[in-house]
Motif scaffolding. Structure first.
Motif, PDB file in Angstrom:
ATOM      1  N   THR A 163      -4.815  -0.943  -7.856  1.00 54.23           N
ATOM      2  CA  THR A 163      -5.727  -0.193  -6.981  1.00 54.23           C
ATOM      3  C   THR A 163      -7.194  -0.463  -7.332  1.00 54.23           C
ATOM      4  OG1 THR A 163      -4.038   1.535  -6.961  1.00 54.23           O
ATOM      5  CG2 THR A 163      -6.184   2.130  -6.066  1.00 54.23           C
ATOM      6  N   ARG A 169      -2.595   0.675  -4.420  1.00 56.70           N
ATOM      7  CA  ARG A 169      -2.263  -0.696  -4.032  1.00 56.70           C
ATOM      8  C   ARG A 169      -1.402  -1.262  -5.159  1.00 56.70           C
ATOM      9  NH1 ARG A 169      -6.883  -2.923  -4.870  1.00 56.70           N
ATOM     10  NH2 ARG A 169      -7.816  -2.405  -2.871  1.00 56.70           N
ATOM     11  N   CYS A 228      -2.012   5.395   1.526  1.00 53.63           N
ATOM     12  CA  CYS A 228      -3.458   5.166   1.441  1.00 53.63           C
ATOM     13  C   CYS A 228      -4.243   5.906   2.523  1.00 53.63           C
ATOM     14  CB  CYS A 228      -3.757   3.669   1.543  1.00 53.63           C
ATOM     15  SG  CYS A 228      -3.441   2.829  -0.006  1.00 53.63           S
ATOM     16  N   ASP A 229      -5.302   6.595   2.080  1.00 51.03           N
ATOM     17  CA  ASP A 229      -6.294   7.192   2.974  1.00 51.03           C
ATOM     18  C   ASP A 229      -7.566   6.372   2.858  1.00 51.03           C
ATOM     19  OD1 ASP A 229      -4.808   9.486   3.777  1.00 51.03           O
ATOM     20  OD2 ASP A 229      -5.252  10.427   1.843  1.00 51.03           O
ATOM     21  N   VAL A 230      -8.155   6.011   3.998  1.00 56.52           N
ATOM     22  CA  VAL A 230      -9.439   5.298   3.977  1.00 56.52           C
ATOM     23  C   VAL A 230     -10.397   5.979   4.949  1.00 56.52           C
ATOM     24  CG1 VAL A 230     -10.620   3.121   4.515  1.00 56.52           C
ATOM     25  CG2 VAL A 230      -8.449   3.079   3.283  1.00 56.52           C
ATOM     26  N   GLN A 246     -12.029   9.472   9.141  1.00 54.93           N
ATOM     27  CA  GLN A 246     -10.840   8.946   8.457  1.00 54.93           C
ATOM     28  C   GLN A 246     -10.208   7.847   9.311  1.00 54.93           C
ATOM     29  OE1 GLN A 246      -8.162  11.900   6.939  1.00 54.93           O
ATOM     30  NE2 GLN A 246      -6.932  10.375   5.854  1.00 54.93           N
ATOM     31  N   THR A 248      -8.135  -3.161   3.109  1.00 56.43           N
ATOM     32  CA  THR A 248      -7.708  -2.318   1.979  1.00 56.43           C
ATOM     33  C   THR A 248      -6.777  -3.131   1.075  1.00 56.43           C
ATOM     34  OG1 THR A 248      -7.877  -0.411   3.439  1.00 56.43           O
ATOM     35  CG2 THR A 248      -6.692  -0.077   1.373  1.00 56.43           C
ATOM     36  N   ALA A 295      -9.499   2.789  -0.962  1.00 57.26           N
ATOM     37  CA  ALA A 295      -8.706   3.944  -0.519  1.00 57.26           C
ATOM     38  C   ALA A 295      -9.073   5.141  -1.393  1.00 57.26           C
ATOM     39  CB  ALA A 295      -7.215   3.632  -0.628  1.00 57.26           C
ATOM     40  N   LEU A 325       0.878  -1.170   0.000  1.00 57.85           N
ATOM     41  CA  LEU A 325       0.000   0.000   0.000  1.00 57.85           C
ATOM     42  C   LEU A 325       0.908   1.211   0.000  1.00 57.85           C
ATOM     43  CD1 LEU A 325      -2.748  -0.812   2.696  1.00 57.85           C
ATOM     44  CD2 LEU A 325      -2.848  -1.180   0.216  1.00 57.85           C
TER      45      LEU A 325
END
Ligand SMILES: Nc1ncnc2c1ncn2[C@@H]1O[C@H](COP(=O)(O)OP(=O)(O)OP(=O)(O)O)[C@@H](O)[C@H]1O
Ligand SMILES: [Mg+2]
Length: 233
Positions: free
Chosen positions: A68, A60, A9-11, A17, A48, A55, A6
């Protein structure tokens, strides 16, 4: 070469968040641990990686290529297997039927029923029993065996030893060691250092959705007090 990674990555779950620019990678044949307290974001990272979470930022990567946009089933076919925290055994199917489904769904390769029975003999003894009659430790063995039967290159394990008796934990540690010795990369999620210190080559520590520390197991040993503070409740 990196197998699975990864990158930044923001999820989010709704507006909250859960991951902040998380980067993490696993090389071929490596055992990597991801350690963090309750709610830190460990399961979110695994989801993820396998495509169950999307994300919003970041990528990815599989063997350096951008994956991704792929779905969980597509990532599974590439060679990523996921053993979730709740194990998801089919409770009304027998142990053997649980294993057969994985064989049918999975990739071809060296892991077959005979080999998982050799690793976990109790699964042969319990072959005709419904999944929900197994102990917690036996269910974890069945969940790992199912992952192996899909013949992945990397196995993602979400808290495989949580809540299990020390003797069973030792058996699982030995099994994970053998699985890795036969070439499979493992990403091991845990809430404490006990199992990671025995098994992992490299470690990541997560807190509040961000990677706070990463290094080798020897480096972790040297900074152990600092790390214990990051993961203590
Ligand atoms: N489906 C969801 N919807 C909303 N929030 C979620 C969801 N799943 C997780 N979260 C939140 O995201 C954060 C990270 O959760 P996550 O399950 O990744 O933590 P964890 O490190 O795996 O924790 P645990 O050790 O309890 O398994 C937590 O604040 C959690 O409440
Ligand atoms: Mg979790």
């Amino acid at each position: 070469m990196t197998l699975l990674a990864l990158e930044d990555c923001d999820v989010f779950y709704g507006k909250a968040q859960a991951l902040h620019r998380v980067s993490l990678e696993i090389g071929p044949g490596e055992v990597v641990s991801l350690i963090g307290r309750n709610g830190a974001g460990k399961s979110t990272i695994l989801k993820t990686m396998i495509g169950l979470n999307r994300a919003t930022g970041g990528r990815r990567l599989w063997k350096g290529g951008d994956v991704t946009a792929l779905r969980p089933d597509q990532l599974g076919r590439l060679g990523i297997a996921y053993v979730p925290e709740d194990r998801r055994i089919f409770s009304n199917l027998s142990v053997d039927e649980n294993l057969r489904i994985a064989t049918v769904m999975g990739r071809k390769g060296g892991w077959d029923a005979a080999r998982v029975h050799k690793l976990f003999p109790v699964l042969r003894e319990r072959a005709t029993q419904p999944g929900d009659t197994l102990s917690g430790g036996e269910q974890q063995m069945l969940a790992i065996a199912r992952g192996l039967l899909t013949n992945p290159e990397v196995l993602l394990l979400d808290e495989p030893t949580e809540g299990l008796a020390p003797l069973i934990v030792d058996q699982l540690v030995e099994a994970m060691r053998l699985i890795n010795a036969e070439g499979m990369a493992l990403l091991l999620v845990e809430q404490n250092l006990r199992v990671p210190m025995k098994l992992a080559h490299r470690q990541y520590v997560i807190d509040h959705g961000a990677i706070r520390w990463t290094g080798t197991t020897a480096e972790l040993q040297a900074s152990r007090d600092e790390i214990e503070k990051l993961i203590s409740l």
